[in-house]
Design a protein around this motif. Structure first.
Motif, PDB file in Angstrom:
ATOM      1  N   ARG A 170       0.832  -1.212   0.000  1.00 23.21           N
ATOM      2  CA  ARG A 170       0.000   0.000   0.000  1.00 23.21           C
ATOM      3  C   ARG A 170       0.861   1.254   0.000  1.00 23.21           C
ATOM      4  O   ARG A 170       1.545   1.550   0.982  1.00 23.21           O
ATOM      5  N   GLY A 171       0.813   1.973  -1.108  1.00 23.52           N
ATOM      6  CA  GLY A 171       1.576   3.210  -1.241  1.00 23.52           C
ATOM      7  C   GLY A 171       2.583   3.070  -2.365  1.00 23.52           C
ATOM      8  O   GLY A 171       2.536   2.105  -3.137  1.00 23.52           O
ATOM      9  N   GLY A 172       3.481   4.043  -2.498  1.00 18.54           N
ATOM     10  CA  GLY A 172       4.498   3.965  -3.538  1.00 18.54           C
ATOM     11  C   GLY A 172       3.888   4.034  -4.928  1.00 18.54           C
ATOM     12  O   GLY A 172       2.995   4.837  -5.196  1.00 18.54           O
ATOM     13  N   ILE A 173       4.373   3.148  -5.806  1.00 14.57           N
ATOM     14  CA  ILE A 173       3.828   3.122  -7.179  1.00 14.57           C
ATOM     15  C   ILE A 173       3.432   1.690  -7.534  1.00 14.57           C
ATOM     16  O   ILE A 173       4.228   0.935  -8.127  1.00 14.57           O
ATOM     17  N   PRO A 174       2.213   1.282  -7.184  1.00 14.90           N
ATOM     18  CA  PRO A 174       1.747  -0.037  -7.616  1.00 14.90           C
ATOM     19  C   PRO A 174       1.619  -0.099  -9.149  1.00 14.90           C
ATOM     20  O   PRO A 174       1.214   0.880  -9.774  1.00 14.90           O
ATOM     21  N   VAL A 175       1.981  -1.245  -9.699  1.00 12.56           N
ATOM     22  CA  VAL A 175       1.778  -1.481 -11.140  1.00 12.56           C
ATOM     23  C   VAL A 175       0.489  -2.286 -11.284  1.00 12.56           C
ATOM     24  O   VAL A 175       0.416  -3.437 -10.839  1.00 12.56           O
ATOM     25  N   CYS A 176      -0.525  -1.664 -11.870  1.00 13.34           N
ATOM     26  CA  CYS A 176      -1.818  -2.330 -12.057  1.00 13.34           C
ATOM     27  C   CYS A 176      -1.862  -2.867 -13.481  1.00 13.34           C
ATOM     28  O   CYS A 176      -1.767  -2.088 -14.435  1.00 13.34           O
ATOM     29  N   PHE A 177      -1.987  -4.156 -13.638  1.00 13.21           N
ATOM     30  CA  PHE A 177      -1.976  -4.794 -14.958  1.00 13.21           C
ATOM     31  C   PHE A 177      -2.426  -6.233 -14.772  1.00 13.21           C
ATOM     32  O   PHE A 177      -2.027  -6.857 -13.782  1.00 13.21           O
ATOM     33  N   PRO A 178      -3.180  -6.851 -15.652  1.00 11.90           N
ATOM     34  CA  PRO A 178      -3.667  -6.367 -16.945  1.00 11.90           C
ATOM     35  C   PRO A 178      -5.077  -5.783 -16.889  1.00 11.90           C
ATOM     36  O   PRO A 178      -5.681  -5.610 -17.953  1.00 11.90           O
ATOM     37  N   TRP A 179      -5.543  -5.467 -15.687  1.00  7.50           N
ATOM     38  CA  TRP A 179      -6.763  -4.667 -15.634  1.00  7.50           C
ATOM     39  C   TRP A 179      -6.649  -3.670 -14.502  1.00  7.50           C
ATOM     40  O   TRP A 179      -5.953  -3.889 -13.498  1.00  7.50           O
ATOM     41  N   PHE A 180      -7.347  -2.549 -14.713  1.00  6.46           N
ATOM     42  CA  PHE A 180      -7.363  -1.451 -13.753  1.00  6.46           C
ATOM     43  C   PHE A 180      -8.716  -1.487 -13.050  1.00  6.46           C
ATOM     44  O   PHE A 180      -9.744  -1.583 -13.709  1.00  6.46           O
ATOM     45  N   GLY A 181      -8.712  -1.437 -11.721  1.00  5.55           N
ATOM     46  CA  GLY A 181      -9.972  -1.517 -10.969  1.00  5.55           C
ATOM     47  C   GLY A 181     -10.404  -2.968 -10.845  1.00  5.55           C
ATOM     48  O   GLY A 181      -9.595  -3.891 -10.990  1.00  5.55           O
ATOM     49  N   PRO A 182     -11.695  -3.168 -10.576  1.00  7.35           N
ATOM     50  CA  PRO A 182     -12.163  -4.553 -10.450  1.00  7.35           C
ATOM     51  C   PRO A 182     -12.137  -5.271 -11.800  1.00  7.35           C
ATOM     52  O   PRO A 182     -12.252  -4.626 -12.845  1.00  7.35           O
ATOM     53  N   HIS A 183     -11.993  -6.588 -11.790  1.00  6.27           N
ATOM     54  CA  HIS A 183     -12.092  -7.360 -13.025  1.00  6.27           C
ATOM     55  C   HIS A 183     -13.508  -7.208 -13.574  1.00  6.27           C
ATOM     56  O   HIS A 183     -14.476  -7.167 -12.819  1.00  6.27           O
ATOM     57  N   LYS A 184     -13.618  -7.108 -14.902  1.00  5.27           N
ATOM     58  CA  LYS A 184     -14.910  -6.801 -15.534  1.00  5.27           C
ATOM     59  C   LYS A 184     -16.002  -7.825 -15.245  1.00  5.27           C
ATOM     60  O   LYS A 184     -17.161  -7.491 -15.049  1.00  5.27           O
ATOM     61  N   SER A 185     -15.618  -9.123 -15.230  1.00  7.21           N
ATOM     62  CA  SER A 185     -16.678 -10.139 -15.150  1.00  7.21           C
ATOM     63  C   SER A 185     -16.528 -11.084 -13.958  1.00  7.21           C
ATOM     64  O   SER A 185     -17.423 -11.866 -13.692  1.00  7.21           O
ATOM     65  N   ASP A 186     -15.395 -11.016 -13.248  1.00  9.09           N
ATOM     66  CA  ASP A 186     -15.181 -11.969 -12.166  1.00  9.09           C
ATOM     67  C   ASP A 186     -14.675 -11.236 -10.917  1.00  9.09           C
ATOM     68  O   ASP A 186     -13.487 -10.913 -10.800  1.00  9.09           O
ATOM     69  N   ALA A 187     -15.597 -10.986  -9.994  1.00 18.22           N
ATOM     70  CA  ALA A 187     -15.270 -10.204  -8.797  1.00 18.22           C
ATOM     71  C   ALA A 187     -14.272 -10.919  -7.891  1.00 18.22           C
ATOM     72  O   ALA A 187     -13.687 -10.307  -6.993  1.00 18.22           O
ATOM     73  N   ASP A 188     -14.057 -12.227  -8.125  1.00 17.76           N
ATOM     74  CA  ASP A 188     -13.091 -12.956  -7.292  1.00 17.76           C
ATOM     75  C   ASP A 188     -11.647 -12.681  -7.727  1.00 17.76           C
ATOM     76  O   ASP A 188     -10.702 -12.988  -6.997  1.00 17.76           O
ATOM     77  N   LYS A 189     -11.506 -12.158  -8.933  1.00 19.63           N
ATOM     78  CA  LYS A 189     -10.129 -11.876  -9.388  1.00 19.63           C
ATOM     79  C   LYS A 189      -9.641 -10.588  -8.740  1.00 19.63           C
ATOM     80  O   LYS A 189     -10.434  -9.701  -8.439  1.00 19.63           O
ATOM     81  N   PRO A 190      -8.329 -10.498  -8.504  1.00 18.71           N
ATOM     82  CA  PRO A 190      -7.829  -9.365  -7.706  1.00 18.71           C
ATOM     83  C   PRO A 190      -8.059  -8.008  -8.368  1.00 18.71           C
ATOM     84  O   PRO A 190      -7.855  -7.875  -9.582  1.00 18.71           O
ATOM     85  N   GLN A 191      -8.470  -7.051  -7.538  1.00 19.93           N
ATOM     86  CA  GLN A 191      -8.600  -5.664  -8.004  1.00 19.93           C
ATOM     87  C   GLN A 191      -7.261  -5.206  -8.559  1.00 19.93           C
ATOM     88  O   GLN A 191      -6.211  -5.511  -8.012  1.00 19.93           O
ATOM     89  N   HIS A 192      -7.292  -4.466  -9.664  1.00 19.28           N
ATOM     90  CA  HIS A 192      -6.092  -3.898 -10.302  1.00 19.28           C
ATOM     91  C   HIS A 192      -5.135  -4.958 -10.861  1.00 19.28           C
ATOM     92  O   HIS A 192      -3.940  -4.688 -11.039  1.00 19.28           O
ATOM     93  N   GLY A 193      -5.658  -6.165 -11.120  1.00 12.14           N
ATOM     94  CA  GLY A 193      -4.832  -7.169 -11.800  1.00 12.14           C
ATOM     95  C   GLY A 193      -3.885  -7.906 -10.870  1.00 12.14           C
ATOM     96  O   GLY A 193      -3.906  -7.723  -9.657  1.00 12.14           O
TER      97      GLY A 193
END
Ligand code: TA6
Length: 300
Positions: free
Chosen positions: A74-97
């Motif tokens: 938490r903090g610094g510069i997280p690298v969010c990939f390959p999706w930003f925010g919640p996964h589009k179709s599967d809420a069990d997948k980690p936020q921000h990839g």
């Protein structure tokens, strides 16, 4: 298991680049040159400190951050990939990839003729990434440490079918206090307000934050200046390869729901993020490459 001695043998540069277990047993690559000191955790390719020699710490780190596998730092510069925010179709997948939840490999450390230091980390598709996302890819994070911290996420489609992704260099900046913050560079920019679900346009020339705030500014490549009127400091966040800029502060009511930020933590940071998402989704044909770069420096 990461072998620090092996990393030292292959990639350390005397007096400039080294490796250390700075938090729990997570391995960090540390850079110290004539311009700045930077710490990068190999877990997540996560920059946790940027200290130009003529300044105090630029990035904010939560004192309650976990440094353990399976959780994001938490903090610094997280690298969010390959999706930003919640996964589009599967809420069990980690936020921000998943990129911030995996170890990245060190590919290169180098002193540039300017005296800046270049570090390249890499995360390529594997069985572990395919558990979350089916595509073959190679992602490289290039960090150039100078008076400007230049961070580039380069993604290559190594498969034989096209794919799409979204991403962010989700930088947190440290503040004396949120009420001393002025953000310049977003005047007359359209945004999507994630909290109200509405679109809007910023009419104020300078942005101040006084409530929970999650705006995704669209179609913008403009640099943003983060001014702290008490620290008397201006930080410039410039970018290329990104048309979305996200500004986030959870404010008190959301902050108490976030386990790894102290209840009053929102008072001393703001996120200004270099993003590709919303109407700025990246599509890559086989062998195609996209680069998203953020450049962070002190402004006059
Ligand atoms: O970029 C803004 C945002 O997506 C917010 O909605 C907020 O959730 C924040 O990022 C932090 O996300 P995280 O998954 O790190 O808690």
């Amino acid at each position: 298991m990461i072998d620090i001695d092996e990393l030292e043998d292959k990639f350390s540069i005397e007096g400039e680049v080294g490796f250390a277990e700075l938090e729990n047993d997570l391995v960090f690559l540390t850079v110290s040159n004539k311009y700045a000191d930077v710490d990068i955790c190999l877990y997540g390719a996560h920059i946790t400190s940027f200290r130009p020699h003529n300044s105090s710490e630029i990035v904010w780190m939560s004192p309650d951050s976990s440094f353990e596998e399976g959780k994001a730092i938490r903090g610094g510069i997280p690298v969010c990939f390959p999706w930003f925010g919640p996964h589009k179709s599967d809420a069990d997948k980690p936020q921000h990839g998943f990129a911030r939840l995996m170890y990245w490999e060190v590919m290169e450390t180098k002193t540039l003729p300017s005296g800046e230091t270049r570090v390249i980390l890499q995360l390529c598709s594997s069985e572990a990434t395919k558990a979350y996302w089916p595509h073959d890819f190679c992602a490289q994070l290039t960090v150039i440490v100078g008076s400007t911290l230049k961070v580039t996420l380069k993604v290559t489609n190594t498969s034989n079918v096209p794919f799409e992704y979204t991403c962010a260099l989700h930088s947190y900046f440290t503040l004396s206090a949120i009420e001393n913050l002025r953000i310049d560079g977003l005047h007359h920019t359209e945004y999507y307000n994630q909290l109200s679900g509405e679109n809007g346009r910023q009419e104020e020339e300078v942005l101040e934050i006084t409530e929970p705030f999650t705006r995704h500014y669209l179609d913008t490549e403009a640099p943003v200046i983060i001014e702290d009127t008490v620290f008397r400091k201006k930080i410039r966040v410039a970018k290329t390869g990104s048309h979305t800029t996200t500004v986030w502060n959870p404010w008190a009511q959301t902050c108490v729901t976030i386990a790894d930020i102290p209840d009053d933590g929102y008072e001393t940071f703001v996120c200004v993020e270099t993003v590709n998402a919303f109407n700025d989704v990246i599509s890559l044909a086989p062998e195609e490459v996209h680069e998203t770069t953020t450049m962070i420096s002190l402004a006059e």
